[in-house]
Design a protein around this motif. Sequence first.
Motif, PDB file in Angstrom:
ATOM      1  N   VAL A   3       1.032  -1.145  -0.082  1.00 39.05           N
ATOM      2  CA  VAL A   3       0.000  -0.101  -0.048  1.00 39.05           C
ATOM      3  C   VAL A   3       0.784   1.285   0.008  1.00 39.05           C
ATOM      4  O   VAL A   3       1.919   1.340   0.959  1.00 39.05           O
ATOM      5  N   SER A   4       0.568   2.389  -0.689  1.00 35.38           N
ATOM      6  CA  SER A   4       1.366   3.355  -0.699  1.00 35.38           C
ATOM      7  C   SER A   4       1.394   4.147   0.440  1.00 35.38           C
ATOM      8  O   SER A   4       0.613   3.931   1.283  1.00 35.38           O
ATOM      9  N   THR A   5       2.546   4.863   0.538  1.00 42.18           N
ATOM     10  CA  THR A   5       2.808   5.643   1.863  1.00 42.18           C
ATOM     11  C   THR A   5       1.628   6.790   2.058  1.00 42.18           C
ATOM     12  O   THR A   5       1.235   7.300   2.851  1.00 42.18           O
ATOM     13  N   ARG A   6       1.189   7.324   0.774  1.00 43.44           N
ATOM     14  CA  ARG A   6       0.198   8.255   0.733  1.00 43.44           C
ATOM     15  C   ARG A   6      -1.071   7.641   1.148  1.00 43.44           C
ATOM     16  O   ARG A   6      -1.815   8.363   2.263  1.00 43.44           O
ATOM     17  N   ALA A   7      -1.522   6.534   0.774  1.00 45.50           N
ATOM     18  CA  ALA A   7      -2.807   5.894   1.386  1.00 45.50           C
ATOM     19  C   ALA A   7      -2.389   5.490   3.008  1.00 45.50           C
ATOM     20  O   ALA A   7      -3.567   5.694   3.716  1.00 45.50           O
ATOM     21  N   LEU A   8      -1.468   5.083   3.163  1.00 47.04           N
ATOM     22  CA  LEU A   8      -1.194   4.969   4.630  1.00 47.04           C
ATOM     23  C   LEU A   8      -1.385   6.060   5.482  1.00 47.04           C
ATOM     24  O   LEU A   8      -1.965   6.155   6.477  1.00 47.04           O
ATOM     25  N   ARG A   9      -0.811   7.332   5.230  1.00 47.15           N
ATOM     26  CA  ARG A   9      -0.932   8.524   5.934  1.00 47.15           C
ATOM     27  C   ARG A   9      -2.597   8.942   5.994  1.00 47.15           C
ATOM     28  O   ARG A   9      -3.093   9.337   6.836  1.00 47.15           O
ATOM     29  N   HIS A  10      -3.195   8.483   4.800  1.00 44.69           N
ATOM     30  CA  HIS A  10      -4.622   9.009   4.830  1.00 44.69           C
ATOM     31  C   HIS A  10      -5.168   8.084   5.743  1.00 44.69           C
ATOM     32  O   HIS A  10      -6.149   8.593   6.509  1.00 44.69           O
ATOM     33  N   TYR A  11      -4.845   6.960   5.764  1.00 44.91           N
ATOM     34  CA  TYR A  11      -5.462   5.882   6.837  1.00 44.91           C
ATOM     35  C   TYR A  11      -5.158   6.507   8.295  1.00 44.91           C
ATOM     36  O   TYR A  11      -6.138   6.377   9.203  1.00 44.91           O
ATOM     37  N   ASP A  12      -4.097   7.071   8.549  1.00 46.77           N
ATOM     38  CA  ASP A  12      -3.510   7.505   9.781  1.00 46.77           C
ATOM     39  C   ASP A  12      -4.263   8.637  10.101  1.00 46.77           C
ATOM     40  O   ASP A  12      -4.982   8.999  11.322  1.00 46.77           O
ATOM     41  N   ARG A  13      -4.351   9.632   9.251  1.00 46.79           N
ATOM     42  CA  ARG A  13      -5.267  10.916   9.400  1.00 46.79           C
ATOM     43  C   ARG A  13      -6.848  10.365   9.625  1.00 46.79           C
ATOM     44  O   ARG A  13      -7.389  11.181  10.590  1.00 46.79           O
ATOM     45  N   SER A  14      -7.316   9.349   9.112  1.00 48.84           N
ATOM     46  CA  SER A  14      -8.532   8.995   9.051  1.00 48.84           C
ATOM     47  C   SER A  14      -9.141   8.171  10.503  1.00 48.84           C
ATOM     48  O   SER A  14     -10.044   7.950  10.716  1.00 48.84           O
ATOM     49  N   GLY A  15      -7.971   7.854  11.192  1.00 46.98           N
ATOM     50  CA  GLY A  15      -8.029   7.346  12.407  1.00 46.98           C
ATOM     51  C   GLY A  15      -8.194   5.784  12.194  1.00 46.98           C
ATOM     52  O   GLY A  15      -8.422   5.198  13.344  1.00 46.98           O
TER      53      GLY A  15
ATOM     54  N   TYR B  14       8.835  11.346  12.779  1.00 49.52           N
ATOM     55  CA  TYR B  14       8.417  10.185  11.807  1.00 49.52           C
ATOM     56  C   TYR B  14       7.501   9.456  12.436  1.00 49.52           C
ATOM     57  O   TYR B  14       7.371   9.032  13.581  1.00 49.52           O
ATOM     58  N   ARG B  15       6.342   8.744  11.577  1.00 51.61           N
ATOM     59  CA  ARG B  15       5.508   7.992  12.134  1.00 51.61           C
ATOM     60  C   ARG B  15       6.210   6.630  12.674  1.00 51.61           C
ATOM     61  O   ARG B  15       6.946   5.841  11.789  1.00 51.61           O
ATOM     62  N   GLU B  16       5.729   5.982  13.673  1.00 50.68           N
ATOM     63  CA  GLU B  16       6.137   4.683  13.921  1.00 50.68           C
ATOM     64  C   GLU B  16       4.859   3.822  14.168  1.00 50.68           C
ATOM     65  O   GLU B  16       4.213   4.092  14.971  1.00 50.68           O
ATOM     66  N   PHE B  17       4.848   2.871  13.412  1.00 52.95           N
ATOM     67  CA  PHE B  17       3.879   1.888  13.411  1.00 52.95           C
ATOM     68  C   PHE B  17       4.078   0.503  14.093  1.00 52.95           C
ATOM     69  O   PHE B  17       5.022   0.043  13.882  1.00 52.95           O
ATOM     70  N   PRO B  18       3.192  -0.016  14.879  1.00 56.86           N
ATOM     71  CA  PRO B  18       3.277  -1.159  15.633  1.00 56.86           C
ATOM     72  C   PRO B  18       3.284  -2.409  14.508  1.00 56.86           C
ATOM     73  O   PRO B  18       2.722  -2.298  13.433  1.00 56.86           O
ATOM     74  N   GLU B  19       3.692  -3.424  14.893  1.00 62.07           N
ATOM     75  CA  GLU B  19       3.784  -4.597  13.982  1.00 62.07           C
ATOM     76  C   GLU B  19       2.562  -4.909  13.546  1.00 62.07           C
ATOM     77  O   GLU B  19       2.203  -5.719  12.565  1.00 62.07           O
ATOM     78  N   SER B  20       1.578  -4.735  14.515  1.00 61.98           N
ATOM     79  CA  SER B  20      -0.238  -5.279  14.188  1.00 61.98           C
ATOM     80  C   SER B  20      -0.537  -4.287  13.174  1.00 61.98           C
ATOM     81  O   SER B  20      -1.526  -4.808  12.457  1.00 61.98           O
ATOM     82  N   SER B  21       0.116  -3.326  12.642  1.00 62.38           N
ATOM     83  CA  SER B  21      -0.422  -2.498  11.537  1.00 62.38           C
ATOM     84  C   SER B  21      -0.378  -3.336  10.121  1.00 62.38           C
ATOM     85  O   SER B  21      -1.313  -2.865   9.421  1.00 62.38           O
TER      86      SER B  21
ATOM     87  N   LEU C 274     -16.886  -0.756   0.568  1.00 61.70           N
ATOM     88  CA  LEU C 274     -17.120   0.344   1.628  1.00 61.70           C
ATOM     89  C   LEU C 274     -16.133   1.343   1.598  1.00 61.70           C
ATOM     90  O   LEU C 274     -14.983   1.305   1.313  1.00 61.70           O
ATOM     91  N   ASP C 275     -16.629   2.570   2.229  1.00 65.36           N
ATOM     92  CA  ASP C 275     -16.011   3.801   2.166  1.00 65.36           C
ATOM     93  C   ASP C 275     -15.005   3.750   3.754  1.00 65.36           C
ATOM     94  O   ASP C 275     -15.520   2.952   4.582  1.00 65.36           O
ATOM     95  N   LEU C 276     -14.228   4.692   3.963  1.00 66.12           N
ATOM     96  CA  LEU C 276     -13.380   4.740   4.843  1.00 66.12           C
ATOM     97  C   LEU C 276     -14.284   4.811   6.066  1.00 66.12           C
ATOM     98  O   LEU C 276     -14.037   4.494   7.400  1.00 66.12           O
ATOM     99  N   SER C 277     -15.621   5.682   6.261  1.00 63.28           N
ATOM    100  CA  SER C 277     -16.443   5.903   7.446  1.00 63.28           C
ATOM    101  C   SER C 277     -16.805   4.181   7.745  1.00 63.28           C
ATOM    102  O   SER C 277     -16.792   3.729   8.994  1.00 63.28           O
ATOM    103  N   ALA C 278     -17.356   3.521   6.890  1.00 61.58           N
ATOM    104  CA  ALA C 278     -17.852   2.054   7.203  1.00 61.58           C
ATOM    105  C   ALA C 278     -16.583   1.254   7.618  1.00 61.58           C
ATOM    106  O   ALA C 278     -16.905   0.289   8.712  1.00 61.58           O
ATOM    107  N   VAL C 279     -15.474   1.282   7.111  1.00 59.15           N
ATOM    108  CA  VAL C 279     -14.264   0.681   7.365  1.00 59.15           C
ATOM    109  C   VAL C 279     -14.135   0.925   8.935  1.00 59.15           C
ATOM    110  O   VAL C 279     -13.793  -0.006   9.511  1.00 59.15           O
TER     111      VAL C 279
END
Length: 120
Positions: A12-24, A35-42, A57-62
């Motif tokens: 998954v692109s870093t751009r998408a990952l940043r978007h997921y992060d910003r979306s909670g 720098y962001r540090e993600f746990p292994e469970s990510s 599904l959209d991000l809200s449903a996800v």
Amino acid sequence: MLISELSRRTGVSTRALRHYDRSGLLEAGRRSNGYREFPESSVERVRRIRALLAVGLDLSAVGELLPCLTTEGWPGGCAHARRRLADEVAELDRALASMGRTRAALGDELARWDRAALPD
């Protein structure tokens, strides 16, 4: 792990990952350098996010469904999540019915044009 490593491991692109992060949808800590540090469970969480997005599904449903998945990825008994999925299916059914009516009307109109173009 840094976002570049999460990207490499999930495809998954870093751009998408940043978007997921910003979306909670992802939880990341911050290193002293910011720098962001993600746990292994990510890694598994991103795979689940992508699977839910892939079914439309959209991000809200996800975001609503993710907490209801067990560690094995199976639904964990959230009644509201099941209702959300049922609502999504009902909305698709309404959209399909509407498209079917539009398709029939357009087909009828096309047939009228074809009949008008035929020589007597």
